[in-house]
Design a protein around this motif. Structure first.
Motif, PDB file in Angstrom:
ATOM      1  N   UNK A  63       0.844  -1.296   0.121  1.00  0.00           N
ATOM      2  CA  UNK A  63       0.079   0.122  -0.122  1.00  0.00           C
ATOM      3  C   UNK A  63       0.949   1.240   0.067  1.00  0.00           C
ATOM      4  N   UNK A  64       0.497   2.317  -0.772  1.00  0.00           N
ATOM      5  CA  UNK A  64       1.226   3.409  -0.804  1.00  0.00           C
ATOM      6  C   UNK A  64       0.384   4.681  -1.221  1.00  0.00           C
ATOM      7  N   UNK A  65       0.964   5.957  -0.751  1.00  0.00           N
ATOM      8  CA  UNK A  65       0.045   6.997  -0.786  1.00  0.00           C
ATOM      9  C   UNK A  65      -0.039   7.513  -2.212  1.00  0.00           C
ATOM     10  N   UNK A  92      -3.214   5.070   2.818  1.00  0.00           N
ATOM     11  CA  UNK A  92      -2.405   5.662   3.846  1.00  0.00           C
ATOM     12  C   UNK A  92      -2.092   4.571   4.995  1.00  0.00           C
ATOM     13  N   UNK A  93      -0.875   4.571   5.169  1.00  0.00           N
ATOM     14  CA  UNK A  93      -0.601   3.547   6.390  1.00  0.00           C
ATOM     15  C   UNK A  93      -1.613   3.933   7.666  1.00  0.00           C
ATOM     16  N   UNK A  94      -1.911   4.942   7.725  1.00  0.00           N
ATOM     17  CA  UNK A  94      -2.702   5.585   8.893  1.00  0.00           C
ATOM     18  C   UNK A  94      -4.131   5.181   9.100  1.00  0.00           C
ATOM     19  N   UNK A  95      -4.481   4.677   7.833  1.00  0.00           N
ATOM     20  CA  UNK A  95      -5.861   4.418   7.810  1.00  0.00           C
ATOM     21  C   UNK A  95      -5.921   3.143   6.973  1.00  0.00           C
ATOM     22  N   UNK A  96      -5.686   1.917   7.302  1.00  0.00           N
ATOM     23  CA  UNK A  96      -5.468   1.109   6.440  1.00  0.00           C
ATOM     24  C   UNK A  96      -7.018   0.170   5.918  1.00  0.00           C
ATOM     25  N   UNK A  97      -6.952   0.051   4.685  1.00  0.00           N
ATOM     26  CA  UNK A  97      -8.270  -0.179   4.346  1.00  0.00           C
ATOM     27  C   UNK A  97      -8.326  -2.038   4.270  1.00  0.00           C
ATOM     28  N   UNK A  98      -8.100  -2.396   5.546  1.00  0.00           N
ATOM     29  CA  UNK A  98      -7.906  -3.936   5.815  1.00  0.00           C
ATOM     30  C   UNK A  98      -8.700  -4.133   7.108  1.00  0.00           C
ATOM     31  N   UNK A 123      -0.979   1.592  16.324  1.00  0.00           N
ATOM     32  CA  UNK A 123      -2.496   0.969  16.380  1.00  0.00           C
ATOM     33  C   UNK A 123      -3.036   0.584  15.259  1.00  0.00           C
ATOM     34  N   UNK A 124      -2.890   1.115  14.178  1.00  0.00           N
ATOM     35  CA  UNK A 124      -3.158   0.464  12.735  1.00  0.00           C
ATOM     36  C   UNK A 124      -2.493  -0.706  12.633  1.00  0.00           C
ATOM     37  N   UNK A 125      -1.229  -0.867  12.808  1.00  0.00           N
ATOM     38  CA  UNK A 125      -0.462  -1.955  12.232  1.00  0.00           C
ATOM     39  C   UNK A 125      -0.831  -3.039  13.178  1.00  0.00           C
TER      40      UNK A 125
END
Ligand SMILES: C[S@@+](CC[C@H](N)C(=O)[O-])C[C@H]1O[C@@H](n2cnc3c(N)ncnc32)[C@H](O)[C@@H]1O
Length: 245
Positions: A63-65, A92-98, A123-125
């Motif tokens: 995933x990349x911006x 975005x790594x800050x709002x992962x769509x997973x 937190x997202x990770x």
């Protein structure tokens, strides 16, 4: 283009100090095994993702911006015949769509230094990792003294968000992670692909295909500053592996 291979691409598609060797070293530290699902945050041109798939048998989502990086990574993956195991999407790594617990490993190389909200990132990770999953990263950390700019990740102070080693470890612990490995790799910041000729020697012509194509005409000064920052103790680098618990 018919002769593109992972090996020929490695001069430019491993956009972090240490190149493909650093990717393999981190993968060994993290204990990557065939069949693991890996999420690569800030996947760039996709070199690390393809390495983890080809050499460790993982299924990798990047995933990349930046949409152009996603398009280029997708094209290079098709050209190297790896689209069945490696894919990329914008985000975005800050709002992962997973979904929660979707991955065995979350991976990132030379991206965290551009992210200010590290508490949100961690937190997202942790959210997208399975119980017992691992977070593996390569990062550059703040040492002593002000950063000399420009560097490969920043042309002005507002682009760079380095923290000290203890702060990073504390943030990870506060997010719920347990430390597995913390390997100081500061000595490897002198990446031969970026460092200009020694004083008094004429700079070598850049190779036909290399990181200067990604970094543009400021590549020599960014490489020189990277080296000066490392030699003067202004920056450190680390390979880290943390367990989600
Ligand atoms: C120095 S490149 C590293 C690329 C790749 N990890 C590698 O080692 O070859 C940094 C990448 O992180 C991406 N990036 C930066 N901030 C990001 C964010 N918040 N979410 C997703 N990608 C991000 C950039 O677009 C860029 O592709």
């Amino acid at each position: 283009m018919a002769h593109v291979t992972r090996e020929t691409l490695a001069a430019a598609d491993q956009f972090h100090h240490g190149g493909a060797a650093a990717t393999v070293e981190l993968a060994n530290l993290a204990g990557l095994r065939p069949g693991m699902r890996v999420l690569d945050l800030g996947s760039g041109l996709g070199g690390p993702a393809r390495t983890l798939a080809a050499e460790f048998g993982c299924a990798v989502t990047g995933i990349d911006l930046v949409p152009d990086f996603v398009a280029a990574a997708t094209m290079l993956t098709e050209l190297t015949g790896m689209s069945d195991r490696v894919s990329f999407q914008q985000g975005s790594a800050l709002e992962l769509p997973f979904a929660d617990g979707a991955f065995d490993v979350v991976w990132t190389q030379n991206v965290m230094m551009n992210i200010a909200a590290k508490d949100q990132l961690f937190r997202e990770v942790r959210r997208v990792l399975k119980p017992g999953g691992r977070f593996a990263f390569q990062d550059i950390l703040q040492g002593e003294g002000e950063l000399l700019l420009p560097v490969p990740w920043a042309t002005e102070p507002s682009h760079s968000h380095l923290v000290r080693a203890e702060e990073e470890r504390n943030l990870l612990k506060a997010a719920g992670f347990r430390e597995v490995s913390w390997l100081d790799t500061t000595g490897r910041l002198a990446d031969a692909r970026l460092v200009p000729a020694a004083p008094g020697q004429a700079p070598a012509a850049p190779p036909p295909f290399g990181l200067h194509l990604v970094m543009g005409s400021s590549a020599p000064v960014k490489g020189a500053n990277l080296l000066a920052n490392a030699r003067e103790g202004r920056i450190l680098s680390v390979l880290g592996v943390f367990d989600r618990g």
